[in-house]
Write a protein that holds these residues in place. Structure first.
Motif, PDB file in Angstrom:
ATOM      1  N   PRO A 149       0.819  -1.196   0.224  1.00 50.36           N
ATOM      2  CA  PRO A 149       0.075   0.095   0.045  1.00 50.36           C
ATOM      3  C   PRO A 149       0.875   1.202  -0.093  1.00 50.36           C
ATOM      4  N   ILE A 150       0.551   2.298  -0.831  1.00 53.96           N
ATOM      5  CA  ILE A 150       1.090   3.419  -0.938  1.00 53.96           C
ATOM      6  C   ILE A 150       1.352   4.236   0.360  1.00 53.96           C
ATOM      7  N   GLU A 151       0.222   4.192   1.080  1.00 57.82           N
ATOM      8  CA  GLU A 151       0.267   5.204   2.196  1.00 57.82           C
ATOM      9  C   GLU A 151       1.267   4.569   3.471  1.00 57.82           C
ATOM     10  N   LEU A 152       1.849   3.502   3.129  1.00 60.07           N
ATOM     11  CA  LEU A 152       3.045   2.891   4.100  1.00 60.07           C
ATOM     12  C   LEU A 152       4.418   3.836   3.931  1.00 60.07           C
ATOM     13  N   LYS A 153       4.028   4.681   2.849  1.00 61.23           N
ATOM     14  CA  LYS A 153       5.136   5.842   2.680  1.00 61.23           C
ATOM     15  C   LYS A 153       5.258   6.648   4.044  1.00 61.23           C
ATOM     16  N   TYR A 154       4.189   6.951   4.745  1.00 57.37           N
ATOM     17  CA  TYR A 154       3.883   7.802   5.843  1.00 57.37           C
ATOM     18  C   TYR A 154       4.735   7.286   7.283  1.00 57.37           C
ATOM     19  N   LEU A 155       4.891   6.067   7.044  1.00 59.79           N
ATOM     20  CA  LEU A 155       5.597   5.174   8.137  1.00 59.79           C
ATOM     21  C   LEU A 155       6.880   5.937   8.579  1.00 59.79           C
ATOM     22  N   ALA A 156       7.680   6.507   7.636  1.00 65.15           N
ATOM     23  CA  ALA A 156       9.125   7.032   7.437  1.00 65.15           C
ATOM     24  C   ALA A 156       9.106   8.151   8.290  1.00 65.15           C
ATOM     25  N   ILE A 157       8.002   9.023   8.314  1.00 63.41           N
ATOM     26  CA  ILE A 157       7.753  10.276   8.929  1.00 63.41           C
ATOM     27  C   ILE A 157       7.653   9.909  10.518  1.00 63.41           C
ATOM     28  N   VAL A 158       6.720   8.864  10.745  1.00 66.47           N
ATOM     29  CA  VAL A 158       6.661   8.373  12.011  1.00 66.47           C
ATOM     30  C   VAL A 158       8.039   7.951  12.672  1.00 66.47           C
ATOM     31  N   GLU A 159       8.825   7.270  11.923  1.00 63.08           N
ATOM     32  CA  GLU A 159      10.141   6.678  12.433  1.00 63.08           C
ATOM     33  C   GLU A 159      11.240   7.786  12.562  1.00 63.08           C
ATOM     34  N   SER A 160      11.512   8.587  11.695  1.00 58.20           N
ATOM     35  CA  SER A 160      12.385   9.642  11.495  1.00 58.20           C
ATOM     36  C   SER A 160      12.013  10.968  11.340  1.00 58.20           C
ATOM     37  N   SER A 161      10.868  11.314  10.901  1.00 54.82           N
ATOM     38  CA  SER A 161      10.783  12.669  10.420  1.00 54.82           C
ATOM     39  C   SER A 161      11.287  12.779   9.221  1.00 54.82           C
ATOM     40  N   LEU A 162      11.685  11.658   8.212  1.00 51.54           N
ATOM     41  CA  LEU A 162      12.502  11.948   7.233  1.00 51.54           C
ATOM     42  C   LEU A 162      13.796  12.127   7.334  1.00 51.54           C
ATOM     43  N   ASN A 163      14.447  12.146   8.307  1.00 54.40           N
ATOM     44  CA  ASN A 163      16.108  12.289   8.651  1.00 54.40           C
ATOM     45  C   ASN A 163      16.822  10.952   8.415  1.00 54.40           C
ATOM     46  N   PRO A 164      17.405  10.885   7.413  1.00 57.05           N
ATOM     47  CA  PRO A 164      18.033   9.867   6.995  1.00 57.05           C
ATOM     48  C   PRO A 164      19.280   9.426   7.806  1.00 57.05           C
ATOM     49  N   ILE A 165      19.667  10.365   8.705  1.00 61.44           N
ATOM     50  CA  ILE A 165      20.716   9.815   9.698  1.00 61.44           C
ATOM     51  C   ILE A 165      20.455   9.961  11.123  1.00 61.44           C
ATOM     52  N   ASN A 166      18.946   9.834  11.366  1.00 65.41           N
ATOM     53  CA  ASN A 166      18.741   9.777  12.597  1.00 65.41           C
ATOM     54  C   ASN A 166      18.996   8.641  13.447  1.00 65.41           C
ATOM     55  N   ILE A 167      19.330   8.593  14.698  1.00 67.11           N
ATOM     56  CA  ILE A 167      19.699   7.747  15.540  1.00 67.11           C
ATOM     57  C   ILE A 167      18.730   7.628  16.781  1.00 67.11           C
ATOM     58  N   SER A 168      18.341   6.345  17.157  1.00 64.69           N
ATOM     59  CA  SER A 168      17.303   6.208  18.128  1.00 64.69           C
ATOM     60  C   SER A 168      18.216   6.210  19.502  1.00 64.69           C
ATOM     61  N   ASP A 169      17.593   6.278  20.555  1.00 69.50           N
ATOM     62  CA  ASP A 169      18.079   5.848  22.033  1.00 69.50           C
ATOM     63  C   ASP A 169      18.752   4.323  22.037  1.00 69.50           C
ATOM     64  N   ALA A 170      17.801   3.732  21.374  1.00 72.50           N
ATOM     65  CA  ALA A 170      18.120   2.101  21.221  1.00 72.50           C
ATOM     66  C   ALA A 170      19.173   1.682  20.196  1.00 72.50           C
TER      67      ALA A 170
END
Length: 371
Positions: A162-183
C-alpha cells in the motif's frame, strides 16, 4: 565561557603538535625534505575532515525537528524559543479542529486507503493535536516528502505494498536519514543493527547503509511485506515493525480471539501503543496540512532524488573538494549522501550521489573512476 575558550585553545594546540609530529615522521620515513605543497595537502585534509564532521553533525542535529518522541535536537535557549513558537502554532492551527471534523476527514482518507486502519478515536484525536503543535516545523517534513516520496512510492509499488506506508518513515524519523534512536536504530526507516544486517544493510568503517535512503527503503519494503504475510493485519504489522514480531506474536498467542490492534492495545509496550495512532495522525497531517496553514519549504531540498545519479569516484576524494567543483553547498552534498560518516575512502569503492546535470564537471576534473 572563558573556561570553555581555554579548553578549546588547549585542544587546538595539542592537535597542532600532533599534525607537526606526523609531518616530521613522514619526513623521516621519506628521507627527503617535505615540500610546502605536500604540507598544505596534509593540513587541508585535517581541516576538511574536521569541517566535514561539523557539517555532518549540524545536518543531523539542526535540520530536523523530531516530533514528540525521542528528543528535540536543540540547545536549551533555542528550545525555549521553539516552545513559544509551538505554543503559538497550537492556537493558530488547531483551535478550530473539532472531533466531528476529524472523524469525517479520517473517514474520507480511510475510504481511499488500501490498509483500512485510518479510524477515529480519542487517542488518535490527541495525537493529531500533538503533531499540529509543531506548526511550521512540519513544513520541513513536507518539503522533504517532495524529495523522498516519489522514490518511496516506486519501491512500494515494486513490492505490491500500500502506497500510504510511505508515511511510516515520518513516524520513524521525520525523514531524517541519519537519525539515531536511543536504542541504536538508524536511518529513515530506523533499522536496528541485527535487522539491518539480515536485510543486507551493511555497516563499514566509512558508511552505514541504514542511512542510505534508497537501500533502506528497499529493505523496509521487504520487511513490511514479511510482517504482513506472517501476521495478516496491517495495524498489527505496523506494531510489529515498531516493537518486533516476537512481542506481537507473543501477545497473539494468548489472545487469538482478538486479532485487532485496538482490542489488544493494553497489551503493547508504551511506545507501540502510540505507534499506530501516530501513523494515523501523519496520514491526516499529510492530507490536510494546508487546512492548518502549514506550508512547505519550497527551496529545500533543491533536488528530486530521481534527478540524481550514483557514480564511482577515485579513492581519497574529498567531499568538500567535490562540492566546490560541482558548485553546490556541502550540506546539499551531505543530504544526497547521508550514509557516509567520513571524508575519504582508502579503497576504490566510494559511490557518490550527485545531480545528473553536474556529472560532466566531475568527468572534466577526472574525479570519476573508470573501471
Amino acid at each position: 565561557m572563558t573556561k570553555t575558550k581555554s579548553i578549546m585553545f588547549f585542544l587546538f594546540f595539542i592537535k597542532s603538535l600532533i599534525v607537526n609530529l606526523n609531518l616530521k615522521l613522514f619526513n623521516f620515513n621519506d628521507k627527503k625534505p617535505i615540500s610546502d605543497e605536500k604540507k598544505n595537502v596534509i593540513n587541508n585534509m585535517h581541516k576538511n575532515n574536521f569541517f566535514y564532521k561539523k557539517i555532518h553533525t549540524k545536518y543531523s542535529e539542526g535540520m530536523w525537528l523530531l516530533p514528540f518522541g525521542n528528543k528535540f535536537f536543540f540547545k536549551k535557549k533555542q528550545l525555549k524559543k521553539n516552545n513559544y513558537l509551538l505554543h503559538y502554532s497550537f492556537h493558530k492551527n488547531i483551535d478550530f479542529l473539532s472531533k466531528n471534523e476529524l472523524k469525517l476527514r479520517l473517514r474520507k482518507i480511510n475510504k481511499h486507503s488500501q490498509i483500512k486502519i485510518i479510524k477515529y478515536n480519542n487517542i488518535v484525536y490527541k495525537t493529531v493535536l500533538k503533531y499540529l503543535k509543531l506548526g511550521k516545523y512540519l513544513g520541513k517534513v513536507i518539503s522533504l516528502s517532495n524529495y523522498y516520496f516519489p522514490m518511496f512510492e516506486e519501491k512500494l509499488e515494486k513490492y505490491g505494498l500500500p502506497i500510504e506506508l510511505k508515511y511510516l518513515a515520518i513516524v520513524e524519523s521525520s525523514l531524517n536519514p541519519i537519525n539515531i534512536s536511543d536504542a541504536g536504530a538508524k536511518g529513515i526507516w530506523q533499522f536496528m543493527p541485527k535487522t539491518g544486517k539480515s536485510y543486507n544493510l551493511h555497516v563499514k568503517n566509512i558508511y552505514d547503509e541504514r542511512n542510505d535512503p534508497i537501500k533502506s527503503t528497499d529493505a523496509a519494503c521487504r520487511y513490511l511485506k514479511y510482517l504482513h504475510k506472517n501476521i495478516g493485519d496491517w495495524s498489527l504489522s505496523l506494531a510489529a515493525y515498531n516493537s518486533g514480531p516476537k512481542i506481537v506474536n507473543k501477545i497473539l498467542k494468548h489472545r487469538k480471539d482478538k486479532k485487532n490492534f485496538w482490542k489488544l492495545w493494553m497489551s503493547f509496550p508504551k511506545e507501540t501503543k502510540n505507534y499506530v495512532p501516530k501513523f494515523i495522525a501523519v496520514n491526516y497531517i499529510m492530507n490536510y496540512y494546508k487546512k492548518h496553514n502549514i506550508s512547505s519549504y519550497i527551496h529545500f531540498p533543491k533536488y528530486n532524488i530521481r534527478d540524481t545519479i550514483l557514480i564511482p569516484v577515485r579513492n581519497k576524494t574529498c567531499l568538500i573538494f567535490i562540492s566546490n567543483i560541482l558548485n553546490i553547498p556541502i550540506h546539499e552534498l551531505v543530504i544526497l549522501n547521508p550514509k557516509y560518516s567520513k571524508l575519504t575512502s582508502s579503497k576504490n569503492n566510494l559511490l557518490l550521489r550527485i545531480p545528473r546535470n553536474k556529472i560532466l564537471l566531475l568527468k572534466y576534473k577526472s574525479i570519476i573512476r573508470e573501471d
